[in-house]
Design a protein around this motif. Structure first.
Motif, PDB file in Angstrom:
ATOM      1  N   PRO A 150     -10.989 -23.024   2.679  1.00  0.00           N
ATOM      2  CA  PRO A 150     -11.480 -21.651   2.711  1.00  0.00           C
ATOM      3  C   PRO A 150     -11.371 -21.023   1.320  1.00  0.00           C
ATOM      4  CG  PRO A 150      -9.915 -22.044   4.488  1.00  0.00           C
ATOM      5  CD  PRO A 150      -9.838 -23.222   3.576  1.00  0.00           C
ATOM      6  N   ALA A 151     -12.369 -20.216   0.956  1.00  0.00           N
ATOM      7  CA  ALA A 151     -12.377 -19.592  -0.369  1.00  0.00           C
ATOM      8  C   ALA A 151     -12.897 -18.154  -0.260  1.00  0.00           C
ATOM      9  CB  ALA A 151     -13.266 -20.391  -1.312  1.00  0.00           C
ATOM     10  N   PHE A 152     -12.788 -17.417  -1.327  1.00  0.00           N
ATOM     11  CA  PHE A 152     -13.238 -16.017  -1.379  1.00  0.00           C
ATOM     12  C   PHE A 152     -12.717 -15.229  -0.178  1.00  0.00           C
ATOM     13  CE2 PHE A 152     -16.350 -18.159  -4.106  1.00  0.00           C
ATOM     14  CZ  PHE A 152     -16.160 -17.419  -5.265  1.00  0.00           C
ATOM     15  N   SER A 153     -11.407 -15.067  -0.163  1.00  0.00           N
ATOM     16  CA  SER A 153     -10.730 -14.344   0.928  1.00  0.00           C
ATOM     17  C   SER A 153     -11.104 -14.927   2.276  1.00  0.00           C
ATOM     18  CB  SER A 153     -11.056 -12.855   0.902  1.00  0.00           C
ATOM     19  OG  SER A 153     -10.780 -12.322  -0.341  1.00  0.00           O
ATOM     20  N   LYS A 155     -13.777 -16.136   3.368  1.00  0.00           N
ATOM     21  CA  LYS A 155     -15.103 -15.794   3.913  1.00  0.00           C
ATOM     22  C   LYS A 155     -16.041 -16.988   3.880  1.00  0.00           C
ATOM     23  CE  LYS A 155     -15.017 -10.829   3.164  1.00  0.00           C
ATOM     24  NZ  LYS A 155     -13.718 -10.716   2.481  1.00  0.00           N
ATOM     25  N   MET A 156     -15.740 -17.985   3.085  1.00  0.00           N
ATOM     26  CA  MET A 156     -16.587 -19.173   3.047  1.00  0.00           C
ATOM     27  C   MET A 156     -15.750 -20.434   2.869  1.00  0.00           C
ATOM     28  SD  MET A 156     -18.220 -18.829  -0.738  1.00  0.00           S
ATOM     29  CE  MET A 156     -18.619 -20.549  -0.924  1.00  0.00           C
ATOM     30  N   LEU A 157     -16.383 -21.556   3.156  1.00  0.00           N
ATOM     31  CA  LEU A 157     -15.712 -22.840   2.992  1.00  0.00           C
ATOM     32  C   LEU A 157     -16.263 -23.490   1.723  1.00  0.00           C
ATOM     33  CD1 LEU A 157     -13.657 -24.371   4.777  1.00  0.00           C
ATOM     34  CD2 LEU A 157     -15.581 -25.689   5.654  1.00  0.00           C
ATOM     35  N   ALA A 158     -15.411 -23.717   0.736  1.00  0.00           N
ATOM     36  CA  ALA A 158     -15.866 -24.329  -0.519  1.00  0.00           C
ATOM     37  C   ALA A 158     -15.548 -25.808  -0.502  1.00  0.00           C
ATOM     38  CB  ALA A 158     -15.154 -23.665  -1.690  1.00  0.00           C
ATOM     39  N   THR A 159     -16.514 -26.633  -0.904  1.00  0.00           N
ATOM     40  CA  THR A 159     -16.263 -28.077  -1.022  1.00  0.00           C
ATOM     41  C   THR A 159     -16.091 -28.402  -2.498  1.00  0.00           C
ATOM     42  OG1 THR A 159     -17.497 -28.544   0.964  1.00  0.00           O
ATOM     43  CG2 THR A 159     -17.181 -30.372  -0.539  1.00  0.00           C
ATOM     44  N   ILE A 160     -14.943 -28.991  -2.809  1.00  0.00           N
ATOM     45  CA  ILE A 160     -14.582 -29.227  -4.202  1.00  0.00           C
ATOM     46  C   ILE A 160     -14.527 -30.725  -4.447  1.00  0.00           C
ATOM     47  CG2 ILE A 160     -12.735 -28.885  -5.917  1.00  0.00           C
ATOM     48  CD1 ILE A 160     -12.037 -26.345  -4.153  1.00  0.00           C
ATOM     49  N   LEU A 161     -15.122 -31.170  -5.541  1.00  0.00           N
ATOM     50  CA  LEU A 161     -15.003 -32.589  -5.853  1.00  0.00           C
ATOM     51  C   LEU A 161     -14.665 -32.771  -7.328  1.00  0.00           C
ATOM     52  CD1 LEU A 161     -17.969 -33.422  -7.185  1.00  0.00           C
ATOM     53  CD2 LEU A 161     -18.621 -33.319  -4.800  1.00  0.00           C
ATOM     54  N   CYS A 162     -14.005 -33.882  -7.575  1.00  0.00           N
ATOM     55  CA  CYS A 162     -13.561 -34.214  -8.920  1.00  0.00           C
ATOM     56  C   CYS A 162     -14.428 -35.388  -9.369  1.00  0.00           C
ATOM     57  CB  CYS A 162     -12.086 -34.602  -8.843  1.00  0.00           C
ATOM     58  SG  CYS A 162     -11.405 -35.091 -10.398  1.00  0.00           S
ATOM     59  N   LYS A 163     -15.381 -35.083 -10.252  1.00  0.00           N
ATOM     60  CA  LYS A 163     -16.469 -36.056 -10.472  1.00  0.00           C
ATOM     61  C   LYS A 163     -16.081 -37.285 -11.278  1.00  0.00           C
ATOM     62  CE  LYS A 163     -20.878 -34.529  -9.546  1.00  0.00           C
ATOM     63  NZ  LYS A 163     -22.199 -34.246  -9.901  1.00  0.00           N
ATOM     64  N   GLN A 164     -15.180 -37.114 -12.264  1.00  0.00           N
ATOM     65  CA  GLN A 164     -15.029 -38.224 -13.200  1.00  0.00           C
ATOM     66  C   GLN A 164     -13.761 -39.046 -13.046  1.00  0.00           C
ATOM     67  OE1 GLN A 164     -15.881 -35.718 -16.480  1.00  0.00           O
ATOM     68  NE2 GLN A 164     -17.218 -37.257 -17.388  1.00  0.00           N
ATOM     69  N   PHE A 165     -12.690 -38.410 -12.596  1.00  0.00           N
ATOM     70  CA  PHE A 165     -11.395 -39.044 -12.783  1.00  0.00           C
ATOM     71  C   PHE A 165     -10.768 -39.517 -11.472  1.00  0.00           C
ATOM     72  CE2 PHE A 165     -11.882 -35.915 -16.260  1.00  0.00           C
ATOM     73  CZ  PHE A 165     -12.048 -36.826 -17.282  1.00  0.00           C
ATOM     74  N   LYS A 166      -9.778 -40.361 -11.598  1.00  0.00           N
ATOM     75  CA  LYS A 166      -9.038 -40.892 -10.460  1.00  0.00           C
ATOM     76  C   LYS A 166      -7.540 -40.724 -10.749  1.00  0.00           C
ATOM     77  CE  LYS A 166     -12.679 -42.375  -8.279  1.00  0.00           C
ATOM     78  NZ  LYS A 166     -13.364 -43.627  -8.526  1.00  0.00           N
ATOM     79  N   PRO A 167      -6.716 -40.637  -9.748  1.00  0.00           N
ATOM     80  CA  PRO A 167      -7.108 -40.546  -8.354  1.00  0.00           C
ATOM     81  C   PRO A 167      -7.619 -39.141  -8.041  1.00  0.00           C
ATOM     82  CG  PRO A 167      -4.739 -40.314  -8.533  1.00  0.00           C
ATOM     83  CD  PRO A 167      -5.245 -40.586  -9.919  1.00  0.00           C
ATOM     84  N   GLN A 168      -8.419 -39.070  -6.986  1.00  0.00           N
ATOM     85  CA  GLN A 168      -8.861 -37.759  -6.529  1.00  0.00           C
ATOM     86  C   GLN A 168      -7.776 -37.238  -5.600  1.00  0.00           C
ATOM     87  OE1 GLN A 168     -13.323 -38.199  -5.684  1.00  0.00           O
ATOM     88  NE2 GLN A 168     -12.412 -40.230  -5.524  1.00  0.00           N
ATOM     89  N   MET A 169      -7.325 -36.022  -5.835  1.00  0.00           N
ATOM     90  CA  MET A 169      -6.134 -35.555  -5.111  1.00  0.00           C
ATOM     91  C   MET A 169      -6.403 -34.305  -4.293  1.00  0.00           C
ATOM     92  SD  MET A 169      -3.081 -36.147  -7.836  1.00  0.00           S
ATOM     93  CE  MET A 169      -1.986 -35.205  -6.834  1.00  0.00           C
TER      94      MET A 169
END
Ligand code: FAD
Length: 339
Positions: A150-153, A155-169
Motif C-alpha cells: 500500500p502507498a500514498f496513505s 490509497k493505492m497499491l504500488a508494485t516495486i521492482l529492482c531492475k538491475q541488482f540481486k538479490p531482490q529483497m
C-alpha cells in the motif's frame, strides 16, 4: 561498518533461489516465517529454482528440520551461543555471508520489528534495494520480483521492482500469505554456517528481555474477537475481552473505534492496521468496510454479528448472526462457559 566488500563485476545470472529468513525467539519460529516459505515455494516453482531458508540463533537446529517440513529445500543454519538473541550486526554479518556465498536471487523476511531492522541493515550493504511491508509478491518473465505494498496513505497499491541488482529483497506482512501444510516426509539439505563474529566490534550483551506490557499480538493470534462502532462506547470492549479470554484469543478493533480513542491502535485490524489470519475471527458491530476486510478476509472462520442484515461484512462471513450484539455476546459467553 559491518563488513562491506567491494562487489566488483558480478555475474547476476549466478544468483538462483528464493531465500526466507526464519525469524525465531527462544527456538520458536514466528508464523510469518512459515507463511513466507509457503509463498517462496510458489515463486520458486515459477522460477524453477529451490527454496532456501536461513536460520540464525542458539540451539535452533530443530528449526532447520521444521523449515524443510514447511517447504524449504536447502537450509543454512548458524547456531551459536553468541547469536542467542537478535542483534543487528552479528545477524547482518551472517546474512551477508550466506547471501554472498550461496547467491539467492530473492530474499524475503517478515515485516516484523526484527525483519524490518535486519533487512534494512543488509540492504545497505548490498548493491540492491528493499521493498518494505509487501502484501503481494510475484515474479515476471524477466525473473524480477514484483513486490506490491500500500502507498500514498494506503490509497493505492504500488508494485516495486529492482531492475538491475540481486538479490531482490522484500519484507512482507504477517498474516497475508498462506503456509503450506507441515509435511514430515519432506527431505532437504542442511548446511551449517559459521558465525561471522567481529572481535573488533563493541560488544553488546542482552541483559533481560521485557515484553511490552498491554500490547496485543494480533498477527499471531488464533482467535480474534474484534469490535467496531456498533459497540457504542469503550465499555463494551470489556465484554469482548471476556469472550476472547474464554476462547484463548485477543481483542481486535476497527479503525473507527481506534480513531474514537475507545481502544489502542495496536488492536486495529485492516489496511492501516494489522493483517491477520486467525482460525476464528469475530466481527462484532463492524460494518465490513473494504479497508477492514482486506486485513481479516483470510481468517479460516469469520463470525459476524450485526443488527443490519445488509451489512457488507456478511458477504465474507461463514456464520452470520443478525441481531443486537448486547444480547448475543453475553449468550455466547454463557454458552462457551457451559460447554
Ligand atoms: P461502522 O461502519 O460505523 O459500522 C458499525 C456497524 O455496527 C454497523 O454495520 C451497524 O449496523 C453495527 N451495529 C450498530 N449497533 C449494533 C448493535 N447494537 N448490534 C450489532 N450491530 C450493531 N478501517 C479499519 O477497520 N481498518 C483499517 O485499517 C482502515 N484503514 C483505512 C484506511 C483508509 C485510507 C481509509 C480511508 C479508511 C480506513 N478504514 C479502516 C476505515 C473504514 O473505511 C471504515 O470507516 C471503518 O472500518 C468502519 O468501522 P466500523 O465498522 O467499526 O464502523
Amino acid at each position: 561498518m559491518i563488513g562491506l566488500q567491494p562487489e566488483g563485476d558480478i555475474d547476476w545470472s549466478s544468483y538462483r533461489g528464493v531465500m526466507v529468513f526464519v525469524e525465531q525467539r527462544n527456538g520458536q519460529a514466528k508464523p510469518v516465517s512459515w507463511q513466507l516459505i509457503g509463498e517462496a515455494t510458489r515463486l520458486a516453482a515459477k522460477l524453477n529454482v529451490k527454496v532456501m531458508a536461513l536460520v540464525i540463533g542458539w540451539q535452533v537446529s530443530e528449526l532447520a528440520e521444521e523449515s524443510i517440513y514447511h517447504g524449504a529445500d536447502e537450509v543454512y543454519v548458524c547456531d551459536s551461543k553468541e547469536l542467542e538473541h537478535y542483534r543487528t550486526r552479528p545477524y547482518s554479518r551472517v546474512c551477508l555471508h550466506v547471501i554472498r556465498k550461496y547467491k539467492p536471487e530473492i530474499v524475503l523476511m517478515g515485516a516484523t520489528n526484527t525483519g524490518r531492522d535486519l533487512a534494512g541493515a543488509i540492504a545497505t550493504h548490498l548493491p540492491t534495494g528493499l521493498t518494505a511491508d509487501s502484501t503481494q509478491l510475484d515474479v515476471d518473465e524477466e525473473r524480477l520480483l514484483l513486490a506490491s505494498r500500500p502507498a500514498f496513505s494506503e490509497k493505492m497499491l504500488a508494485t516495486i521492482l529492482c531492475k538491475q541488482f540481486k538479490p531482490q529483497m522484500a519484507t512482507a506482512r504477517a498474516g497475508v500469505f498462506e503456509q503450506l501444510p507441515r509435511d514430515t516426509t519432506r527431505t532437504g539439505e542442511v548446511i551449517q554456517v559459521p558465525p561471522q563474529m567481529d572481535p573488533g566490534e563493541i560488544a553488546t550483551e542482552m541483559i533481560e528481555f521485557l515484553e511490552t506490557k498491554g500490547s496485543v499480538n494480533l498477527a499471531e493470534a488464533e482467535v480474534i474477537v474484534a469490535g467496531g462502532r456498533g459497540l457504542g462506547g469503550p465499555a463494551a470492549f470489556e465484554m469482548l475481552k471476556e469472550l476472547a479470554d474464554e476462547l484463548g484469543g485477543v481483542v481486535g478493533a476497527s479503525r473507527a473505534v481506534v480513531d474514537l480513542g475507545w481502544i489502542g491502535h495496536d488492536h486495529q485490524v485492516g489496511q492501516t492496521g494489522v493483517t491477520v489470519r486467525p482460525k476464528l475471527y469475530f466481527a462484532i458491530g463492524i460494518s465490513g468496510a473494504v479497508q477492514h476486510v482486506v486485513g481479516m478476509q483470510n481468517s479460516s472462520y469469520i463470525v459476524a454479528i450485526n443488527k443490519d442484515a445488509n451489512a457488507p461484512i456478511f458477504k465474507i462471513a461463514n456464520y452470520a448472526i443478525v441481531g443486537d450484539l448486547f444480547q448475543i455476546i453475553p449468550a455466547i459467553i454463557q454458552a462457551v462457559r457451559t460447554r
